[in-house]
Design an enzyme around this catalytic site. Structure first.
Site, short mmCIF file in Angstrom:
data_model
loop_
_atom_site.label_atom_id
_atom_site.label_comp_id
_atom_site.label_asym_id
_atom_site.label_seq_id
_atom_site.Cartn_x
_atom_site.Cartn_y
_atom_site.Cartn_z
N SER A 50 0.86 -1.20 0.00
CA SER A 50 0.00 0.00 0.00
C SER A 50 0.89 1.23 0.00
O SER A 50 1.29 1.72 1.06
CB SER A 50 -0.93 -0.01 1.23
OG SER A 50 -1.77 -1.15 1.21
N LYS A 84 -7.03 1.76 -3.40
CA LYS A 84 -6.88 0.96 -2.19
C LYS A 84 -6.91 1.84 -0.95
O LYS A 84 -7.60 1.54 0.03
CB LYS A 84 -5.55 0.20 -2.25
CG LYS A 84 -5.11 -0.47 -0.94
CD LYS A 84 -5.98 -1.64 -0.56
CE LYS A 84 -5.58 -2.21 0.81
NZ LYS A 84 -4.24 -2.80 0.82
N LYS A 134 -1.53 3.79 8.42
CA LYS A 134 -0.75 4.06 7.21
C LYS A 134 -1.66 4.34 6.02
O LYS A 134 -1.43 5.28 5.25
CB LYS A 134 0.16 2.87 6.91
CG LYS A 134 1.00 3.04 5.64
CD LYS A 134 1.69 1.74 5.25
CE LYS A 134 0.68 0.73 4.73
NZ LYS A 134 1.33 -0.47 4.18
#
Length: 302
Positions: free
Chosen positions: A106, A181, A250
């Site tokens: 990611s 995402k 994150k």
């Protein structure tokens, strides 16, 4: 899968919580791997049950790039990806014509685009292919995989991706998959936050929380948190949904970078970031993300 059908070898960098089961999945489906990870314990874990003759290790990313034409990166964040690509003995200087790098972690979309341009200058390509799903799905090869990039790269990657995922979604140009995402995980975080607050209020009213969960899931309040987290993890206080607070934070930070890039104030996102930062400070990055409920419940009684 027959030996003739599989590539001679796939490079795999990053044998962490998700990378290790993904690499094992590829080995189980007949692929040969050249793997690279700085942790000896991770290398040993992959080697433990590897089919004979199917696994080798490279000492550095550059050494790996010299041996394979398709490389998977499953790394914690863009900073680590950049270090692997551009640091000492990094991937990018060693990339050969026609090599494809798949960043399946990611990462920040702007960084993905920057590294893709560096790969392109070497006659190679870098595409983003982040995954959605738990460690259980990684083991089973049933992840959802988003992939950004062109047709030629997708054709080169498709066989490997289908060995790890049951749903492959092409998202557009390079960087688009990482963006989608991060935004998806922000929407999930907002749903989990709302569900947690609603359950706290329902409990204070003396409502049956399991019945309340049934009402949510039969009505317009339904989301993945109400369907897979309330009854399973939050109400019994198990808090073991399989996604760490640090990873959630994150992804929210990546969504924040997208908000800054696009000039959107994103006030709900800012609230989510603040609350997850607080939870991270209290519980640490390895706590389960469903423990946001525990933090909120403690505040409600203070």
């Amino acid at each position: 899968m027959s030996q003739e059908a599989a590539p001679a070898a796939v490079g795999f960098v990053g044998l962490g919580m998700m990378g290790l089961p993904m690499a094992r999945c590829l080995l189980a489906k007949g692929f040969s791997l050249v793997a690279c990870d700085s942790e000896a314990t991770a290398r040993a874990a992959l080697a433990e049950d590897a089919p004979e003759g199917k696994l080798e290790f490279a000492d550095t990313p550059a050494a790996l790039a010299a041996r394979v034409s398709l490389i998977i990166l499953m790394l914690p964040n863009s900073e680590v990806v950049a270090a692997v690509c551009e640091g000492a003995d990094g991937l990018v200087p060693a990339l050969r014509q026609g090599t494809l790098v798949l960043d399946m972690g990611s990462s920040v979309p702007g960084e993905t685009r920057r590294l893709a341009a560096l790969a392109d200058a070497k006659g190679a390509a870098l595409m983003d292919a982040p995954v959605s799903g738990s460690v259980v799905k990684a083991r089973a090869g049933t992840l959802a995989i988003m992939i950004g990039g062109g047709d030629a790269g997708f054709a080169q990657a498709e066989q490997v991706l289908r060995a790890m995922g049951e749903k492959i979604i092409r998202t557009g140009t390079v960087g688009s998959a990482h963006a989608m995402k991060a935004l998806n995980n922000y929407v999930y975080a907002a749903g989990l936050l709302a569900a947690s607050e609603a359950v706290i209020m329902a409990e204070k009213l003396g409502l049956d929380l399991r019945v309340f969960t049934d009402v949510l899931n039969a009505s317009s309040g339904r989301n993945v948190a109400t369907e897979t987290k309330l009854r399973q993890e939050i109400i019994p206080g198990r808090y073991a949904g399989g996604f760490q607070l640090g990873l959630m934070r994150k992804d929210l930070e990546t969504a924040g970078a997208i908000a800054a890039e696009t000039g959107v104030s994103a006030e709900a996102l800012a609230l989510c970031r603040t609350l997850w930062d607080g939870a991270l400070g209290e519980l640490g990055p390895k706590a389960d993300n469903t423990e946001i409920h525990r933090i909120l419940a403690a505040k409600a009684t203070s």
